[in-house]
Scaffold this motif. Structure first.
Motif, mmCIF file in Angstrom:
data_model
loop_
_atom_site.group_PDB
_atom_site.id
_atom_site.type_symbol
_atom_site.label_atom_id
_atom_site.label_comp_id
_atom_site.label_asym_id
_atom_site.label_seq_id
_atom_site.Cartn_x
_atom_site.Cartn_y
_atom_site.Cartn_z
ATOM 1 N N ALA A 239 1.299 -8.648 -6.410
ATOM 2 C CA ALA A 239 1.691 -8.314 -5.040
ATOM 3 C C ALA A 239 0.472 -8.177 -4.136
ATOM 4 O O ALA A 239 0.511 -8.554 -2.961
ATOM 5 C CB ALA A 239 2.517 -7.033 -5.033
ATOM 6 N N LEU A 240 -0.614 -7.644 -4.689
ATOM 7 C CA LEU A 240 -1.838 -7.528 -3.901
ATOM 8 C C LEU A 240 -2.401 -8.901 -3.558
ATOM 9 O O LEU A 240 -2.810 -9.166 -2.422
ATOM 10 C CB LEU A 240 -2.887 -6.706 -4.672
ATOM 11 N N ASP A 241 -2.420 -9.797 -4.534
ATOM 12 C CA ASP A 241 -2.978 -11.134 -4.310
ATOM 13 C C ASP A 241 -2.152 -11.933 -3.294
ATOM 14 O O ASP A 241 -2.701 -12.718 -2.511
ATOM 15 C CB ASP A 241 -3.059 -11.891 -5.639
ATOM 16 N N LYS A 242 -0.835 -11.734 -3.298
ATOM 17 C CA LYS A 242 0.039 -12.474 -2.383
ATOM 18 C C LYS A 242 0.106 -11.831 -0.996
ATOM 19 O O LYS A 242 0.702 -12.400 -0.079
ATOM 20 C CB LYS A 242 1.443 -12.567 -2.964
ATOM 21 N N GLY A 243 -0.448 -10.654 -0.844
ATOM 22 C CA GLY A 243 -0.426 -9.981 0.449
ATOM 23 C C GLY A 243 0.871 -9.271 0.745
ATOM 24 O O GLY A 243 1.110 -8.868 1.887
ATOM 25 N N ILE A 244 1.730 -9.093 -0.269
ATOM 26 C CA ILE A 244 2.999 -8.388 -0.056
ATOM 27 C C ILE A 244 2.733 -6.910 0.224
ATOM 28 O O ILE A 244 3.436 -6.287 1.022
ATOM 29 C CB ILE A 244 3.914 -8.564 -1.281
ATOM 30 N N ILE A 245 1.748 -6.339 -0.457
ATOM 31 C CA ILE A 245 1.359 -4.947 -0.226
ATOM 32 C C ILE A 245 -0.131 -4.938 0.091
ATOM 33 O O ILE A 245 -0.859 -5.869 -0.248
ATOM 34 C CB ILE A 245 1.654 -4.052 -1.443
ATOM 35 N N ILE B 290 1.813 1.155 -2.750
ATOM 36 C CA ILE B 290 2.289 1.411 -1.393
ATOM 37 C C ILE B 290 3.134 0.227 -0.933
ATOM 38 O O ILE B 290 2.675 -0.922 -0.928
ATOM 39 C CB ILE B 290 1.124 1.626 -0.415
ATOM 40 N N GLY B 291 4.387 0.506 -0.546
ATOM 41 C CA GLY B 291 5.295 -0.530 -0.086
ATOM 42 C C GLY B 291 6.637 0.062 0.267
ATOM 43 O O GLY B 291 6.850 1.280 0.150
ATOM 44 N N PRO B 292 7.565 -0.767 0.667
ATOM 45 C CA PRO B 292 8.894 -0.267 1.046
ATOM 46 C C PRO B 292 9.673 0.217 -0.179
ATOM 47 O O PRO B 292 9.516 -0.295 -1.290
ATOM 48 C CB PRO B 292 9.562 -1.490 1.678
#
Length: 426
Positions: free
Chosen positions: A86-92, A97-99
Motif C-alpha cells: 500500500a505504501l509503494d502504490k501510494g494508497i496510504i 494510517i488509512g480509512p
C-alpha cells in the motif's frame, strides 16, 4: 544539552581510590547498563530537544485538549494498512494510517509511550540491585586492607612520612609496613570464619544472570511481544523496505478518536491524526537496548562459566598461578609459595586472595604470599587460629620445662615487608 547528562557523570569519572571487588561482567550490569538506561530515561524526558511528545490535528477541538486526551488514551494504527504494498502504490502515506471500513476493524493500540521513562528508570534500578547487595555482603573488607597501598612503589622515595598529591596518597615506609601487616593478620584470621564470601559473590553473579533474562522478558512484554526479534528484523528490513519493524512497533503517525456531544445532544466522533515525535527517540533507544542486552547476556553466561571453572580448579596451582598472574594483575608469583597457600585455602579464601591480587602491586602481593605460605594454619590439624599459633610458638620457644607461654594472633607483628635475615624493607 550536555548539562542534561551531568547526573550520570559521577558514574564515569576516574576514581584513584576505587578498589576492585568484582569483575568486568559485573561492571556491565551495575555501571554500563545502569548508565545507559539512565541516559535513555533522561532523553525521553527532555521535551525541549525533541518537541512535544504528541501533536494531534483537529479542526474544531482545542489543541491542548486533543493532545492531552490522545496522550493519556492509547492511540492506534490499522493492522490492514501495515504493509509495504500500500505504501509503494501510494494508497496510504504512513504505515497503519488509512480509512476505516468498519467499527470492528482490527487495530494495534499503542499505550507504552506513557510508561517509557518509568520502565527505563525501573530497569536501571534492577541492574544496580545485585551490586548494592554485593557491596553490603562484602562490607568494604578489601578496601580496608588495601587502602593507601596503591602507590606503594613510590614509598622508597618518601621514607618517613606520607605524601598527599590531590586524591593520591603515597604511604611512608612505616605506614606501608603497618598496612601490609594488617593484610596478613586479616587473611589468617579469615581462614576459619570466611566461609560464605565466595558463595555470596557467586550468588550475586547468578542474580545478574537472572536479572538480564528478566529485563529481556519484561521489555518484550512491554512492547507487545516485539522485542525478542527486534534486532534481527531491524538488520534485515531497515535498509530494504519502506516499512520495517520499527515503524510497526514505534509508529510516527497514529490515529485517535475523540468523542463529544454536539449542540443537539448527539454523540460526535472526531477522527484525529497524531504525530508521535518521541517515537523517533524510542525506536533508537530500544534498538540499542536489544543489541546491548544480547551482549550483556552473552558476557554474563561466559562469566558464569568462568566462575564454575574457578570453583572446580582453584586447588590447581597452575590454574591459580595463571589466574593471579594474568587475570588479576600481571606479575610473577613463586610456584612453591603459591602451592603452599592454595593447599590451605577454601574457595572463599581463594576469591579473597584473587581480589587482593587485583588491588595490590606485584611487590606487595608476593610478600603476602611469601608469609602466608609459612603462617597459614593447617586445616587438618588446627581447629583455630590461636591453637595453630600456640603450637608453632611452643615448638620454637620451649624452655627447660618443655612448655612456652601462649601467643595470640594480635601478638604476631613480624612485618611482611621484612626479610627473614633482615628487618629492612626490600
Amino acid at each position: 544539552m550536555l548539562n542534561v547528562f551531568s547526573s550520570v557523570a559521577p558514574y564515569l569519572k576516574f576514581n584513584p581510590k576505587y578498589v576492585i571487588v568484582d569483575n568486568f561482567v559485573f561492571k556491565l550490569h551495575y555501571r554500563w547498563s545502569f548508565v545507559i538506561l539512565l541516559v535513555a530515561t533522561i532523553l525521553v524526558c527532555s521535551r525541549q530537544y525533541f518537541g512535544d511528545h504528541i501533536k494531534c490535528i483537529s479542526g474544531t477541538i482545542p489543541e491542548h485538549v486533543i493532545n492531552t486526551y490522545c496522550f493519556f488514551t492509547p492511540t492506534f494504527t490499522l493492522v490492514r494498512h501495515l504493509n509495504n504494498s500500500a505504501l509503494d502504490k501510494g494508497i496510504i502515506f504512513q504505515p497503519g494510517i488509512g480509512p476505516e471500513e468498519s467499527e470492528n476493524e482490527e487495530v494495534k493500540r499503542h499505550a507504552y509511550y506513557q510508561w517509557v521513562p518509568f520502565v527505563l528508570f525501573g530497569q536501571a534500578i534492577l541492574f544496580y540491585i545485585p551490586h548494592f547487595l554485593w557491596k553490603s555482603f562484602e562490607g568494604g573488607r578489601i578496601k580496608a586492607l588495601v587502602f593507601g597501598l596503591r602507590m606503594v612503589g613510590l614509598t622508597q622515595y618518601v621514607r618517613n612520612q606520607s605524601l598527599q598529591i590531590g586524591k593520591l596518597n603515597i604511604p611512608s615506609m612505616e605506614e606501608a609496613e603497618s598496612r601490609v601487616k594488617n593484610i596478613r593478620r586479616a587473611m589468617i584470621d579469615r581462614m576459619r570464619i570466611n566461609q560464605s564470601w565466595g558463595a555470596q559473590l557467586a550468588l550475586m553473579e547468578m542474580l545478574n544472570f537472572f536479572n538480564i533474562l528478566l529485563q529481556i522478558y519484561l521489555t518484550n512484554r512491554f512492547l507487545g511481544g516485539a522485542f525478542y526479534s527486534l534486532g534481527f528484523q531491524v538488520l534485515q528490513e531497515r535498509w530494504t523496505n519502506r516499512m520495517d519493524a520499527l515503524d510497526v512497533v514505534f509508529p510516527k503517525v497514529t490515529k485517535c478518536h475523540f468523542r463529544k456531544f454536539g449542540p443537539s445532544g448527539s454523540l460526535q466522533m472526531h477522527d484525529t491524526l497524531c504525530v508521535m515525535a518521541l517515537n523517533i527517540v524510542n525506536e533508537k533507544i530500544y534498538s540499542i537496548l536489544w543489541f546491548w542486552y544480547m551482549f550483556v547476556l552473552a558476557m554474563t553466561i561466559l562469566g558464569l562459566i568462568w566462575r564454575v571453572c574457578t570453583f572446580l580448579f582453584y586447588k590447581n596451582v597452575r590454574f591459580t598461578k595463571l589466574t593471579f598472574s594474568y587475570f588479576a594483575r600481571p606479575g610473577r608469583i613463586d610456584y612453591q609459595e603459591l602451592a603452599a597457600v592454595v593447599e590451605k585455602c577454601n574457595f572463599s579464601n581463594w576469591m579473597f586472595l584473587f581480589f587482593l591480587r587485583s588491588n595490590l602491586s606485584e611487590f606487595l602481593f608476593k610478600r603476602v604470599i611469601f608469609h602466608l605460605a609459612s603462617e597459614l594454619p593447617n586445616p587438618e590439624k588446627d581447629n583455630s587460629i590461636n591453637a595453630f599459633l600456640d603450637r608453632e610458638h611452643s615448638a620454637a620457644t620451649a624452655g627447660p620445662s618443655g612448655t612456652a607461654p601462649p601467643i595470640r594472633l594480635d601478638d604476631v607483628d613480624t612485618p611482611l615487608l621484612a626479610n627473614k635475615a633482615s628487618d629492612k624493607m626490600d
